[in-house]
Every structure is written in C-alpha cells, then in structure tokens.
Design a protein around this motif. Structure first.
Motif, PDB file in Angstrom:
ATOM      1  N   PHE A  89      11.062  11.753   3.742  1.00 24.88           N
ATOM      2  CA  PHE A  89      11.148  13.207   3.933  1.00 24.88           C
ATOM      3  C   PHE A  89      10.981  13.555   5.407  1.00 24.88           C
ATOM      4  CE2 PHE A  89       8.404  16.956   4.611  1.00 24.88           C
ATOM      5  CZ  PHE A  89       9.324  17.950   4.310  1.00 24.88           C
ATOM      6  N   ALA A  90       9.949  12.991   6.046  1.00 18.96           N
ATOM      7  CA  ALA A  90       9.704  13.291   7.456  1.00 18.96           C
ATOM      8  C   ALA A  90      10.842  12.778   8.337  1.00 18.96           C
ATOM      9  CB  ALA A  90       8.376  12.681   7.890  1.00 18.96           C
ATOM     10  N   LEU A  91      11.282  11.551   8.070  1.00 19.16           N
ATOM     11  CA  LEU A  91      12.334  10.960   8.887  1.00 19.16           C
ATOM     12  C   LEU A  91      13.633  11.757   8.786  1.00 19.16           C
ATOM     13  CD1 LEU A  91      12.282   8.321  10.614  1.00 19.16           C
ATOM     14  CD2 LEU A  91      13.542   7.244   8.738  1.00 19.16           C
ATOM     15  N   LEU A  92      13.950  12.204   7.576  1.00 15.42           N
ATOM     16  CA  LEU A  92      15.208  12.920   7.370  1.00 15.42           C
ATOM     17  C   LEU A  92      15.155  14.375   7.813  1.00 15.42           C
ATOM     18  CD1 LEU A  92      16.255  11.417   3.933  1.00 15.42           C
ATOM     19  CD2 LEU A  92      17.144  10.873   6.196  1.00 15.42           C
ATOM     20  N   THR A  93      13.972  14.859   8.158  1.00 14.04           N
ATOM     21  CA  THR A  93      13.881  16.185   8.751  1.00 14.04           C
ATOM     22  C   THR A  93      13.727  16.101  10.271  1.00 14.04           C
ATOM     23  OG1 THR A  93      11.495  16.233   8.281  1.00 14.04           O
ATOM     24  CG2 THR A  93      12.946  17.300   6.699  1.00 14.04           C
ATOM     25  N   GLY A  94      13.942  14.908  10.817  1.00 13.04           N
ATOM     26  CA  GLY A  94      13.981  14.752  12.259  1.00 13.04           C
ATOM     27  C   GLY A  94      12.694  14.320  12.915  1.00 13.04           C
ATOM     28  N   ALA A  95      11.659  14.001  12.150  1.00  8.81           N
ATOM     29  CA  ALA A  95      10.392  13.573  12.734  1.00  8.81           C
ATOM     30  C   ALA A  95      10.491  12.134  13.224  1.00  8.81           C
ATOM     31  CB  ALA A  95       9.275  13.695  11.703  1.00  8.81           C
ATOM     32  N   PRO A  96       9.714  11.760  14.254  1.00 12.94           N
ATOM     33  CA  PRO A  96       9.700  10.361  14.699  1.00 12.94           C
ATOM     34  C   PRO A  96       9.022   9.474  13.658  1.00 12.94           C
ATOM     35  CG  PRO A  96       8.040  11.634  15.877  1.00 12.94           C
ATOM     36  CD  PRO A  96       8.846  12.622  15.078  1.00 12.94           C
ATOM     37  N   ALA A  97       9.225   8.173  13.775  1.00 14.18           N
ATOM     38  CA  ALA A  97       8.690   7.241  12.785  1.00 14.18           C
ATOM     39  C   ALA A  97       7.171   7.290  12.704  1.00 14.18           C
ATOM     40  CB  ALA A  97       9.158   5.820  13.119  1.00 14.18           C
ATOM     41  N   SER A  98       6.502   7.534  13.832  1.00 13.06           N
ATOM     42  CA  SER A  98       5.040   7.602  13.806  1.00 13.06           C
ATOM     43  C   SER A  98       4.550   8.764  12.956  1.00 13.06           C
ATOM     44  CB  SER A  98       4.488   7.726  15.227  1.00 13.06           C
ATOM     45  OG  SER A  98       5.015   8.881  15.871  1.00 13.06           O
ATOM     46  N   THR A  99       5.217   9.903  13.055  1.00 10.73           N
ATOM     47  CA  THR A  99       4.852  11.061  12.244  1.00 10.73           C
ATOM     48  C   THR A  99       5.194  10.808  10.779  1.00 10.73           C
ATOM     49  OG1 THR A  99       5.232  12.533  14.113  1.00 10.73           O
ATOM     50  CG2 THR A  99       5.172  13.540  11.936  1.00 10.73           C
ATOM     51  N   ALA A 100       6.329  10.147  10.542  1.00 13.06           N
ATOM     52  CA  ALA A 100       6.692   9.797   9.169  1.00 13.06           C
ATOM     53  C   ALA A 100       5.637   8.890   8.550  1.00 13.06           C
ATOM     54  CB  ALA A 100       8.059   9.118   9.154  1.00 13.06           C
ATOM     55  N   GLY A 101       5.140   7.935   9.330  1.00  8.82           N
ATOM     56  CA  GLY A 101       4.084   7.058   8.833  1.00  8.82           C
ATOM     57  C   GLY A 101       2.803   7.797   8.537  1.00  8.82           C
ATOM     58  N   LEU A 102       2.476   8.773   9.376  1.00  5.29           N
ATOM     59  CA  LEU A 102       1.257   9.549   9.164  1.00  5.29           C
ATOM     60  C   LEU A 102       1.361  10.389   7.891  1.00  5.29           C
ATOM     61  CD1 LEU A 102      -1.495  10.068  10.523  1.00  5.29           C
ATOM     62  CD2 LEU A 102      -0.475  12.058  11.630  1.00  5.29           C
ATOM     63  N   LEU A 103       2.523  11.013   7.683  1.00 10.24           N
ATOM     64  CA  LEU A 103       2.704  11.793   6.465  1.00 10.24           C
ATOM     65  C   LEU A 103       2.704  10.869   5.240  1.00 10.24           C
ATOM     66  CD1 LEU A 103       3.127  14.770   5.605  1.00 10.24           C
ATOM     67  CD2 LEU A 103       5.567  14.265   5.467  1.00 10.24           C
ATOM     68  N   GLY A 104       3.284   9.678   5.395  1.00  8.42           N
ATOM     69  CA  GLY A 104       3.240   8.708   4.313  1.00  8.42           C
ATOM     70  C   GLY A 104       1.820   8.306   3.970  1.00  8.42           C
ATOM     71  N   ASN A 105       0.999   8.068   4.992  1.00 11.07           N
ATOM     72  CA  ASN A 105      -0.404   7.741   4.746  1.00 11.07           C
ATOM     73  C   ASN A 105      -1.116   8.858   3.996  1.00 11.07           C
ATOM     74  OD1 ASN A 105      -0.042   5.355   6.109  1.00 11.07           O
ATOM     75  ND2 ASN A 105      -1.197   5.957   7.925  1.00 11.07           N
ATOM     76  N   ALA A 106      -0.832  10.103   4.377  1.00 10.16           N
ATOM     77  CA  ALA A 106      -1.469  11.240   3.706  1.00 10.16           C
ATOM     78  C   ALA A 106      -1.054  11.303   2.243  1.00 10.16           C
ATOM     79  CB  ALA A 106      -1.092  12.545   4.421  1.00 10.16           C
ATOM     80  N   ALA A 107       0.224  11.092   1.973  1.00  9.21           N
ATOM     81  CA  ALA A 107       0.702  11.156   0.594  1.00  9.21           C
ATOM     82  C   ALA A 107       0.104  10.043  -0.246  1.00  9.21           C
ATOM     83  CB  ALA A 107       2.232  11.072   0.571  1.00  9.21           C
ATOM     84  N   GLY A 108       0.065   8.832   0.296  1.00  9.02           N
ATOM     85  CA  GLY A 108      -0.526   7.723  -0.443  1.00  9.02           C
ATOM     86  C   GLY A 108      -1.995   7.941  -0.731  1.00  9.02           C
ATOM     87  N   ALA A 109      -2.720   8.471   0.252  1.00 10.29           N
ATOM     88  CA  ALA A 109      -4.148   8.737   0.060  1.00 10.29           C
ATOM     89  C   ALA A 109      -4.374   9.822  -0.984  1.00 10.29           C
ATOM     90  CB  ALA A 109      -4.778   9.138   1.394  1.00 10.29           C
ATOM     91  N   PHE A 110      -3.557  10.881  -0.929  1.00  8.98           N
ATOM     92  CA  PHE A 110      -3.708  11.966  -1.907  1.00  8.98           C
ATOM     93  C   PHE A 110      -3.529  11.442  -3.327  1.00  8.98           C
ATOM     94  CE2 PHE A 110      -1.989  15.202  -4.684  1.00  8.98           C
ATOM     95  CZ  PHE A 110      -2.847  16.273  -4.487  1.00  8.98           C
ATOM     96  N   VAL A 111      -2.483  10.666  -3.547  1.00  8.97           N
ATOM     97  CA  VAL A 111      -2.203  10.164  -4.893  1.00  8.97           C
ATOM     98  C   VAL A 111      -3.331   9.251  -5.381  1.00  8.97           C
ATOM     99  CG1 VAL A 111      -0.637   8.661  -6.203  1.00  8.97           C
ATOM    100  CG2 VAL A 111       0.277  10.462  -4.735  1.00  8.97           C
ATOM    101  N   ALA A 112      -3.953   8.504  -4.454  1.00  7.42           N
ATOM    102  CA  ALA A 112      -5.045   7.606  -4.841  1.00  7.42           C
ATOM    103  C   ALA A 112      -6.265   8.346  -5.362  1.00  7.42           C
ATOM    104  CB  ALA A 112      -5.441   6.727  -3.656  1.00  7.42           C
ATOM    105  N   THR A 113      -6.361   9.639  -5.091  1.00  7.17           N
ATOM    106  CA  THR A 113      -7.520  10.413  -5.563  1.00  7.17           C
ATOM    107  C   THR A 113      -7.318  10.961  -6.965  1.00  7.17           C
ATOM    108  OG1 THR A 113      -6.731  12.548  -4.679  1.00  7.17           O
ATOM    109  CG2 THR A 113      -7.998  11.125  -3.187  1.00  7.17           C
ATOM    110  N   ARG A 114      -6.128  10.765  -7.543  1.00 11.04           N
ATOM    111  CA  ARG A 114      -5.809  11.348  -8.840  1.00 11.04           C
ATOM    112  C   ARG A 114      -5.326  10.268  -9.799  1.00 11.04           C
ATOM    113  NH1 ARG A 114      -1.777  16.240  -7.801  1.00 11.04           N
ATOM    114  NH2 ARG A 114      -2.586  16.902  -9.832  1.00 11.04           N
ATOM    115  N   PRO A 115      -5.559  10.445 -11.092  1.00 10.00           N
ATOM    116  CA  PRO A 115      -5.072   9.456 -12.053  1.00 10.00           C
ATOM    117  C   PRO A 115      -3.582   9.621 -12.306  1.00 10.00           C
ATOM    118  CG  PRO A 115      -6.157  11.252 -13.203  1.00 10.00           C
ATOM    119  CD  PRO A 115      -6.347  11.521 -11.734  1.00 10.00           C
ATOM    120  N   GLY A 116      -2.934   8.523 -12.690  1.00  8.38           N
ATOM    121  CA  GLY A 116      -1.536   8.600 -13.071  1.00  8.38           C
ATOM    122  C   GLY A 116      -0.604   8.263 -11.932  1.00  8.38           C
TER     123      GLY A 116
END
Length: 349
Positions: free
Chosen positions: A287-314
């Motif tokens: 999502f970040a990469l395809l909206t024009g963000a650099p890879a570092s920002t894409a990685g940071l948003l990816g880390n946030a998404a992975g962490a968020f999902v880890a706090t919830r079941p399913g």
C-alpha cells in the motif's frame, strides 16, 4: 526514521487494480495454555472461525486500506467457502475471479496459538491446489501490480496456473511481488533462481526461517553463521531489486541490489496471536509503496500493521482499516532501530 502521517499517503482508490494470487482458507483458531506433547489430551481455551489464507488476507488488508483489489483463488462449494471469503467480501475485494470447486473442499487451516502468540499451522490445502487458469485478458484488465502468495507456487494445477500468469505479467510489463513460504522452499529449493522466473520480481518478502532456508543451511546461532548475508546474496544473484525481510519483534530489514540495507524499527506490543501478521506487513508495505512512499516508509508501515495484528486474535478479522492502522502507529511509536542480524550492515544505505 520517517513518521507515519496518514495525510502523506495518497489513496489507492484511483490506482490500477492490484491482483492477489494465493490461497483462501477457512481458519479454525485455537488458544492454548501451552503447546502439548504428542499423545496428550489438551483442552483449548478458545475456538474461533475466521477467514484466512495468505492470498485472502493480503487482499482483504489492501481492500481495507482503500485499494482496488482483485483476488484469484479457488474454494469449494461448501459452507467453509463463505467463511474463507467473508472478510474479503466485507473489504470490497473483487471476488469475480474466485473459482468454485464442485468436488474438492475449501482449504482449511487449524492455527494453534501458544500463550506467547506464536502460531503453529496444521493445513489442508483443498481446492486451492486446483486453481485453474482463467481467461487471462479479463483477469489482467486494468491490473497495475500482481502479488503472489508463496503457496500459489507450491503444487499441482495451481502452480502451473501461477507460473503462466507470472510469465504473462512479465511479458506485459506488470510489476510483481512474491511472499515466500517454507513449504515452497522445501518443495522447490530453486525458486530464487533466474531460470525459475525470480528475475521477474520487483519485491520479495520473506521472514527469518524462510531466508534461512534460502541458504540451504540450518544453524542454531544464525547471527554468527552470517546466514542473512548468504540469503541476500541469493536474492541479488536472482536479480530481485528489493527484499523486505520480516524480523518479527525486531522489525524488518530492507535490502536492495546494490547491497543497501535499512533496518526498520519495530512497534512494541504484547503479542497475543501472530497469525496473519506477516500478511498484514506485506499488504501495508505494498500500500505504501504503491502510493509513492519510499521503501523505508513502506517497511515502517508494514511493521505497524504486523504489530497491530499480533495484538488481536484471528487472521483476517484482526486486520485494521487505514484509519485504525495510522492511529495505532501514531499512538504506539516505533522503537529505535534494534541490532539486526549481521549488525555491521545496520543503517547502511
């Protein structure tokens, strides 16, 4: 490290379609008090049904982020099919190319989740492995990016279908990404060789066990063995421009063809269930990469998404929409970049 201000990201709604090729499963999740030994009779704390499968999860997350997403998958003609597709349908994913198998059941994954959040999968691939080649012109009409979940290259008709689509996408100049999985590397250790088509990829995603498997080695002390150097050398030889290494609680690492590496800091959370965290990372990164963000920002948003999902079941039901993800990232804040494997490369550009 770049902050994640949602106003910096353009909407994907006006972009071309993202095609996701991969599995769609009905997930049966079980919460364990501890992981049992073979032969034991072990009670479960909770049992839940959810949409799952890496293909369906990534497509669902991209739909929640606001993208035009098309899913190519195959399910059975049974009640489990509705469970498998429920989250993607709610996220407005285009399911018009999802196939229905009259003879083979929908794929099923039993996810046993230990108290620390680690998940162990027991999977039946079912109809996924029977994915047939659709009418290609219609499938690829308006598609600007193709993401392949690793299981789609594992076996049978599905593998041949996916390889054919990847070859056609390459011919048409459509960029592609691939998320590895351990069964794929076990069945096809030559996956990351140019003659197997890896040179067609724009982005490769892999977690630590998968990157270790790329080297063909298995060591207890991964840092001293220099496994990451060797794994990234394989991806460089295959001509893959960008590799996103998912390091779990240590964040992620972005590597390029020229040896550039950026360690991306994690978001600290108490993990409850890591099922789907890797898929969330992939979707947020794309999502970040395809909206024009650099890879570092894409990685940071990816880390946030992975962490968020880890706090919830399913799996799919744990995925955030765009507003929820940015609110979480703003509230949680990433740690400073931790030491990653092969630390001398940390922070290099």
């Amino acid at each position: 490290m770049t902050s994640l201000n949602s106003r910096r990201f353009l909407s994907l709604s006006g972009a071309r379609w993202i095609l996701v090729v991969g599995d769609a499963n009905a997930d049966l999740g079980a919460a364990l008090t501890h992981f049992p030994r073979e032969g034991h009779d072990h009670p479960l704390q909770a049992l839940t049904w959810d949409s799952g499968g890496s293909g369906a999860n990534v497509a669902t997350a991209l739909g929640l982020f606001g993208g035009g997403v098309r899913l190519l998958a195959r399910v059975g003609s049974d009640p489990a099919a509705e469970v498998a597709l429920r989250a993607a349908r709610a996220a407005r994913v285009d399911l018009s190319f999802v196939q229905r198998d009259e003879a083979v059941a929908t794929g099923l994954c039993f996810a046993a989740v230990s108290p620390g959040g680690e998940r162990t999968f027991f999977s039946h691939r079912g109809a996924n492995a029977c994915l047939a080649l659709p009418e290609v012109d219609g499938l690829l009409d308006g598609v600007g990016w193709i993401h392949v979940a690793g299981h789609a290259l594992l076996e049978g008709v599905q593998r041949e279908t996916t390889l054919t689509l990847m070859a056609e996408a390459h011919r048409r100049g459509i960029p592609m990404s691939l998320d590895l999985c351990l069964p794929l590397l076990a069945a096809h250790p030559d996956t990351l060789t140019v003659d197997q088509g890896s040179g067609r990829l724009t982005v490769l995603f892999a977690n630590e066990p998968e990157l270790q498997a790329v080297t063909g080695e298995h060591h207890a002390d991964l840092v001293e063995e220099g496994w990451l150097d060797r794994a990234l050398a394989v991806t460089t030889a295959a001509g893959i421009p960008l590799v996103a290494a998912k390091l779990g609680a240590r964040g992620s690492l972005i590597a390029g063809l020229e040896g550039d590496r950026q360690t991306i800091p994690p978001f600290p959370v108490d993990a409850r269930d890591t099922t789907g965290s890797g898929d969330a990372y992939v979707a947020a990164f794309l999502f970040a990469l395809l909206t024009g963000a650099p890879a570092s920002t894409a990685g940071l948003l990816g880390n946030a998404a992975g962490a968020f999902v880890a706090t919830r079941p399913g799996a799919a039901s744990a995925l955030p929409d765009r507003e929820t993800l940015f609110a979480f990232a703003d509230h949680t804040k990433p740690h400073d970049a931790p030491d990653a494997p092969d630390a001398p490369h940390r922070g290099s550009r």
